[in-house]
Design an enzyme around this catalytic site. Structure first.
Site, PDB file in Angstrom:
ATOM      1  CG  HIS A  51      35.702  61.733 -15.815  1.00 59.14           C
ATOM      2  ND1 HIS A  51      34.321  62.739 -16.356  1.00 59.14           N
ATOM      3  CD2 HIS A  51      35.223  61.274 -15.094  1.00 59.14           C
ATOM      4  CE1 HIS A  51      33.655  61.931 -16.217  1.00 59.14           C
ATOM      5  NE2 HIS A  51      34.041  60.976 -15.854  1.00 59.14           N
ATOM      6  CE1 TYR A 106      35.121  59.570  -8.676  1.00 55.92           C
ATOM      7  CE2 TYR A 106      34.912  61.828  -7.551  1.00 55.92           C
ATOM      8  CZ  TYR A 106      34.746  60.930  -8.977  1.00 55.92           C
ATOM      9  OH  TYR A 106      33.909  60.787  -9.637  1.00 55.92           O
TER      10      TYR A 106
HETATM   11  C1  HEM Z   1      32.189  53.991  -8.254  1.00 55.17           C
HETATM   12  C2  HEM Z   1      31.926  55.482  -9.485  1.00 55.17           C
HETATM   13  C3  HEM Z   1      32.865  55.799 -10.052  1.00 55.17           C
HETATM   14  C4  HEM Z   1      34.326  55.943 -10.281  1.00 55.17           C
HETATM   15  C5  HEM Z   1      35.042  54.297  -9.114  1.00 55.17           C
HETATM   16  C6  HEM Z   1      34.904  56.502 -10.374  1.00 55.17           C
HETATM   17  C7  HEM Z   1      36.576  56.904 -10.340  1.00 55.17           C
HETATM   18  C8  HEM Z   1      36.569  58.296 -11.103  1.00 55.17           C
HETATM   19  C9  HEM Z   1      37.865  58.467 -10.943  1.00 55.17           C
HETATM   20  C10 HEM Z   1      38.975  57.712 -10.278  1.00 55.17           C
HETATM   21  C11 HEM Z   1      38.041  60.420 -11.189  1.00 55.17           C
HETATM   22  C12 HEM Z   1      39.266  60.342 -11.101  1.00 55.17           C
HETATM   23  C13 HEM Z   1      39.833  61.712  -9.544  1.00 55.17           C
HETATM   24  C14 HEM Z   1      40.632  62.295  -9.958  1.00 55.17           C
HETATM   25  O1  HEM Z   1      42.082  61.587  -9.773  1.00 55.17           O
HETATM   26  O2  HEM Z   1      40.949  63.715  -9.229  1.00 55.17           O
HETATM   27  C15 HEM Z   1      36.784  60.335 -11.423  1.00 55.17           C
HETATM   28  C16 HEM Z   1      37.119  61.909 -11.881  1.00 55.17           C
HETATM   29  C17 HEM Z   1      35.408  62.026 -12.504  1.00 55.17           C
HETATM   30  N1  HEM Z   1      33.886  61.222 -12.293  1.00 55.17           N
HETATM   31 FE1  HEM Z   1      33.458  59.655 -11.589  1.00 55.17          FE
HETATM   32  N2  HEM Z   1      33.298  57.815 -10.818  1.00 55.17           N
HETATM   33  C18 HEM Z   1      33.105  57.009 -10.182  1.00 55.17           C
HETATM   34  C19 HEM Z   1      31.743  57.386 -10.369  1.00 55.17           C
HETATM   35  C20 HEM Z   1      31.187  58.989 -11.097  1.00 55.17           C
HETATM   36  C21 HEM Z   1      29.976  59.447 -11.198  1.00 55.17           C
HETATM   37  C22 HEM Z   1      27.801  58.240 -10.377  1.00 55.17           C
HETATM   38  C23 HEM Z   1      30.158  60.685 -11.638  1.00 55.17           C
HETATM   39  C24 HEM Z   1      28.481  61.228 -11.508  1.00 55.17           C
HETATM   40  C25 HEM Z   1      27.510  61.879 -11.263  1.00 55.17           C
HETATM   41  C26 HEM Z   1      31.426  60.728 -11.981  1.00 55.17           C
HETATM   42  C27 HEM Z   1      31.903  62.257 -12.981  1.00 55.17           C
HETATM   43  C28 HEM Z   1      33.247  62.467 -12.314  1.00 55.17           C
HETATM   44  C29 HEM Z   1      33.893  63.837 -13.347  1.00 55.17           C
HETATM   45  C30 HEM Z   1      33.346  64.884 -13.263  1.00 55.17           C
HETATM   46  C31 HEM Z   1      35.134  63.525 -12.687  1.00 55.17           C
HETATM   47  C32 HEM Z   1      36.171  64.415 -12.841  1.00 55.17           C
HETATM   48  C33 HEM Z   1      36.573  65.661 -12.389  1.00 55.17           C
HETATM   49  C34 HEM Z   1      37.625  66.686 -12.103  1.00 55.17           C
HETATM   50  O3  HEM Z   1      37.332  66.886 -12.796  1.00 55.17           O
HETATM   51  O4  HEM Z   1      37.959  66.221 -11.294  1.00 55.17           O
HETATM   52  N3  HEM Z   1      32.202  59.624 -11.361  1.00 55.17           N
HETATM   53  N4  HEM Z   1      35.479  59.305 -11.785  1.00 55.17           N
END
Ligand code: HEM
EC number: 1.11.1.-
Length: 353
Positions: A64, A329
């Site tokens: 994202h 995260y």
């Molecule tokens: C094991 C599963 C998942 C992994 C490994 C993962 C990994 C990540 C990582 C590494 C980030 C960046 C975090 C940061 O640097 O602040 C991120 C952001 C995000 N993820 Fe996931 N994610 C997973 C599952 C999900 C699920 C299930 C959802 C939604 C229901 C989701 C929604 C989001 C959103 C909306 C962001 C952006 C948040 C922001 O604006 O900082 N993710 N994810």
């Protein structure tokens, strides 16, 4: 009398103790790092697997990565206080901020090319406690477990092996429904028209100590305009940021928070399994977005929208994703903040918007 033996044994005691403590620390570190079980999916492996073939975009979120920040309020109706004693569910107005984003590790991705859109949100209560959540527009998640998500990222990375995705889907048939959603559901014209879903299940506990299993969605007040493939070709690479900035400048944008309560037996540990449509819902309030903030140096950059940061009255459930996400995260946050010198801090410096 010769007292040397006694002196020797009292010196050895602390050394043995220090060595034992060091050994425990080394084993604990090795366990945490996954060295003792190379097949274990660690937070670092998950984050590494998100990187595109050319490597990650330094200084950016590892997923994202493209987004735009906002500020506003959460206007609580008080209706969800029957479910949760979270302070932001008492009727009232609470400070909120967040980040609309695209589900890609590429901060330069063109908006029309990314099907999954998300939002990170932070609501703060007067006592300082926070509710953080990160949601996407899909109605269910791609896979059942964090391990399967890792398998998916690995399969997607093996472009040279035409059987990699086939084998993955054979082993994880739930992915079929997500693949169908991705390929058949038209995109909307705006972040303001998106419904954002928690997908993960959480536990709400009210003031009487009663606990309910819930999921939640932020449902747009704006009527969705569905874009055809031709419509999408007309949109520029950053049309979503331009659109939301224009809409918010003209009027506050609103999403109603709808909390869905599980029936006994509904699957809470698997976000790839939606609950039946007839489940009880409570409209807890409205997210009102009143300001669009710069992404590059705005207030969202140094926020980790960790879905396990919850106030009293909200808890993680048996869903394994929030804990796995929290750990991943944190790795992403640590890396991107350590890479600060690579991040374009001004509009002119990059595409931070
Ligand atoms: C094991 C599963 C998942 C992994 C490994 C993962 C990994 C990540 C990582 C590494 C980030 C960046 C975090 C940061 O640097 O602040 C991120 C952001 C995000 N993820 Fe996931 N994610 C997973 C599952 C999900 C699920 C299930 C959802 C939604 C229901 C989701 C929604 C989001 C959103 C909306 C962001 C952006 C948040 C922001 O604006 O900082 N993710 N994810």
């Amino acid at each position: 009398m010769d007292d040397r033996p006694a002196t020797r044994s009292s010196a050895a005691g602390p050394i043995v103790l220090i060595a034992a403590i060091a050994l425990v620390a080394i084993v604990a570190f090795a366990f945490t790092a996954g060295w003792l079980a190379p097949q274990r999916v660690t937070p670092a492996k998950l984050v590494n697997a998100l990187a595109p073939p050319g490597g990650p975009a330094l200084g950016y979120r590892r997923n994202h990565a493209k987004g735009i920040c906002f500020t506003g309020t959460f206007e609580s109706t008080g209706a969800a206080a029957a479910l949760s004693k979270a302070p932001m569910f008492a009727a009232g107005s609470y400070a909120a901020m967040g980040r609309f984003n695209l589900g890609t590790a590429d901060p330069k991705a063109a908006d029309p090319t990314v099907r999954v859109r998300g939002v990170g949100l932070r609501v703060v209560a007067p006592d300082g406690s926070e509710w953080r959540t990160a949601m996407i527009d899909a109605p269910f998640f791609a896979v059942s477990t964090p391990q399967a998500f890792y398998g998916l990222l690995q399969a997607l990375g093996r472009k040279d092996d035409p059987n990699a995705m086939k084998s993955f889907i054979a082993a994880n048939p739930e992915f079929g429904a997500f693949a169908k959603w991705i390929s058949t559901t038209p995109m909307t014209a705006s972040f303001a028209e998106e419904r954002f879903n928690s997908l993960d299940s959480f536990l709400f506990t009210n003031a009487s100590g009663n606990t309910s299993t819930v999921r939640w969605s932020f449902v747009p007040v704006a009527k969705p305009e569905l874009l055809s493939a031709d419509d999408l070709k007309q949109r520029g690479p950053d049309f979503l940021a331009t659109d939301i900035a224009q809409r918010v400048a003209a009027a506050p944008q609103r999403w109603n928070l709808v909390v869905t309560v599980a029936n006994p037996g509904d699957p809470s540990a698997d976000p790839s399994k939606p609950w039946p449509d007839d489940r009880r819902t409570v409209t807890a309030g409205t997210l009102v977005v009143t300001g669009i903030q710069q992404e590059a140096d705005g207030p969202c950059r140094d926020v980790n929208f960790d879905p396990t940061v919850l106030p009293a009255g909200m808890h993680v459930s048996d869903d394994p994703f929030p804990a796995a996400r929290s750990a991943a995260y944190a790795v992403s946050f640590d890396r991107r903040t350590a890479e600060d010198k690579y991040y374009p801090h001004t509009q002119a410096g990059g595409n931070g918007q």
